[in-house]
Design a protein around this motif. Structure first.
Motif, PDB file in Angstrom:
ATOM      1  N   GLN A 170      -5.431  -4.092  -5.034  1.00  0.00           N
ATOM      2  CA  GLN A 170      -6.839  -4.465  -4.858  1.00  0.00           C
ATOM      3  C   GLN A 170      -7.465  -4.825  -6.199  1.00  0.00           C
ATOM      4  O   GLN A 170      -8.220  -5.796  -6.310  1.00  0.00           O
TER       5      GLN A 170
ATOM      6  N   GLU B  20      -1.167   4.429  -7.859  1.00  0.00           N
ATOM      7  CA  GLU B  20      -1.828   4.159  -6.579  1.00  0.00           C
ATOM      8  C   GLU B  20      -1.628   2.682  -6.247  1.00  0.00           C
ATOM      9  O   GLU B  20      -2.460   1.837  -6.594  1.00  0.00           O
TER      10      GLU B  20
ATOM     11  N   SER C 266      -4.596   0.622  -4.598  1.00  0.00           N
ATOM     12  CA  SER C 266      -5.700   0.372  -5.532  1.00  0.00           C
ATOM     13  C   SER C 266      -5.300  -0.630  -6.612  1.00  0.00           C
ATOM     14  O   SER C 266      -6.125  -1.442  -7.059  1.00  0.00           O
ATOM     15  N   TYR C 267      -4.050  -0.574  -7.012  1.00  0.00           N
ATOM     16  CA  TYR C 267      -3.545  -1.508  -8.023  1.00  0.00           C
ATOM     17  C   TYR C 267      -3.609  -2.937  -7.511  1.00  0.00           C
ATOM     18  O   TYR C 267      -4.123  -3.841  -8.188  1.00  0.00           O
TER      19      TYR C 267
ATOM     20  N   TYR D  10       0.813  -1.216   0.000  1.00  0.00           N
ATOM     21  CA  TYR D  10       0.000   0.000   0.000  1.00  0.00           C
ATOM     22  C   TYR D  10       0.849   1.269   0.000  1.00  0.00           C
ATOM     23  O   TYR D  10       0.555   2.222  -0.718  1.00  0.00           O
TER      24      TYR D  10
END
Length: 424
Positions: free
Chosen positions: A211, A205, A208-209, A48
């Motif tokens: 996820q 990001e 987000s990547y 993250y």
């Protein structure tokens, strides 16, 4: 996709390595279950909060010749880029001894750089392909990476690192002061020399990547089990399942990709590995009015400055301590101080800056190389952890290696140096 196989693989961990591994296994036709107790790509994950670099130049290990002379200073200087908390010195001693020895000579460092180059040389291209295949192309950019120095003399002090990069095929363009300022007008004018690695990329990001990759894996058929892996059910040298705090996950193969938590699981699979948390910090300024156009690494701050979708992120610092030790937010304040010096325009209206601080745990081995190998207890368990500072960049290649092991074909690169038994 290759012909479907009946083998069922449990991937323990949903960070960047676990996510890439799950997708690579699915592509090879395996059934996949991802075991993860928390939100994939969440703030608890090292994936993250990293610097978001996808750099073929990140092949230089932390341990370099002459490091042993600096260790006392690291113990005494709480504000340096590398610090060791005194009360953990005895516990960390075996790791530290191997760490210093790993970079004791130029030949040792050169060997490490060659090995890491195999993981990282194609990292930007692999991420672009992975993102495109999973509808995430907007999160990967290849605009280059910029390393900046006060002058050529400061650059010359890192001559060994750049020579090793050159020996491993990394190309770059040198930039003088005016060219540097034209490219990055918000950069402090004390930087008068720059190195542009055009082949470098970055992620807009990382959380987000990751996820998104996990979501794609589940869409393609993977099962996501929100649980914590606790042990393995092994009979006659074969894996029958992974025991979790929410019951048994029956499978005939498993991947340990749980970051810093992999050490205990590897011990259950027959291997004692030297793995510690290199605690890293970041600060992030939301909606900055001054920011670099491309990611920058200032030589004095030793921090990755990257404009993500959430804001301008400065990440770095190395703190060796227990994973459960409370955060020392002074480490993040040091990053903020460097950030404000690197982009002086941020000081205008500083009191209005919205700043977020974060601490994460890089899973680091003393020799700077990950563990990607079959376990001693059974070939049905494969390790994929210990990537330290290069987890994000090396995720796709690691996933391909693990998939090749389970598929019984030759890995894309030589994985002998990543053996878990090297610590025995």
């Amino acid at each position: 996709m290759t012909q479907s196989t009946s083998r069922h693989i449990a991937v323990i961990g949903s960070g960047i390595v676990g996510a890439c591994t799950a997708l690579a296994l699915i592509k090879d036709g395996f059934q996949v279950t991802i075991i993860e107790p928390r939100q994939p790509g969440g703030e608890q994950a090292a994936s993250y909060g990293n610097g978001a670099f996808l750099s073929p130049a990140s092949i230089i290990p932390m341990s370099m010749p002459g490091l042993w002379k600096k260790v006392p200073g690291y113990l005494l200087d709480p504000n340096g880029p590398f610090t060791i908390r005194w009360r953990f010195l005895l516990k960390l001693a075996p790791w530290l001894v191997r760490f210093v020895n790993a970079g004791a000579t130029r030949s040792k460092v050169a060997c490490t750089a060659r090995i890491l180059s195999g993981l990282l040389a194609s990292a930007p291209a692999r991420h672009q392909a992975l993102a495109a295949a999973n509808g995430l192309s907007e999160l990967i950019r290849q605009q280059g990476l910029l390393y900046v120095y006060p002058d050529r003399q400061a650059f010359a002090q890192e001559a060994l690192a750049w020579q090793l990069r050159l020996e491993n095929g990394v190309q770059w363009t040198e930039l003088d002061g005016p060219t540097l300022q034209a490219m990055e007008p918000d950069l402090c004018k004390r930087y008068t020399f720059g190195i542009l690695v055009e082949s470098g990329g970055h992620c807009l990001e990382p959380g987000s990547y990751v996820q998104g990759l996990v979501n794609s894996a589940t869409t393609l058929g993977a099962k996501l089990v929100k649980a914590k892996a606790q042990s393995f059910h092994i009979e006659s040298g074969r894996l029958l399942g992974v025991s979790t705090d929410h019951g048994m996950v029956h499978c005939d193969g498993a991947v340990i990709a749980a970051g810093v938590h992999s050490k205990a699981l590897a011990a259950l699979a027959g291997d004692h590995v030297l793995l510690e948390s290199e605690r890293g910090y970041h600060v992030q300024v939301a909606l900055p009015h001054r920011a670099p156009r491309i990611p920058i690494m200032p030589s004095d701050g030793k921090m990755a400055n990257t404009l993500t979708r959430s804001g301008l992120r400065a990440s770095g610092q190395v703190e060796l301590a227990s994973i459960d030790t409370p955060a020392n937010w002074r480490r993040a304040d040091i990053l903020l101080h460097h950030l404000l010096q690197t982009y002086p325009g941020l000081n205008q209206g500083r009191e209005q800056l919205e700043i977020k601080k974060w601490l994460g745990h890089r899973p680091s081995t003393p020799d700077g190389l990950p563990v990607i190998a079959q376990a001693s207890a059974t070939p049905d368990i494969v390790y994929a952890f210990g990537h330290g500072h290069v987890g994000l960049a090396s995720g796709p290649m690691t996933g391909e290696i693990v998939a090749s092991i389970f598929a019984g074909r030759a890995p894309p690169i030589d994985i002998t140096p990543f053996s878990a038994t090297r610590f025995h």
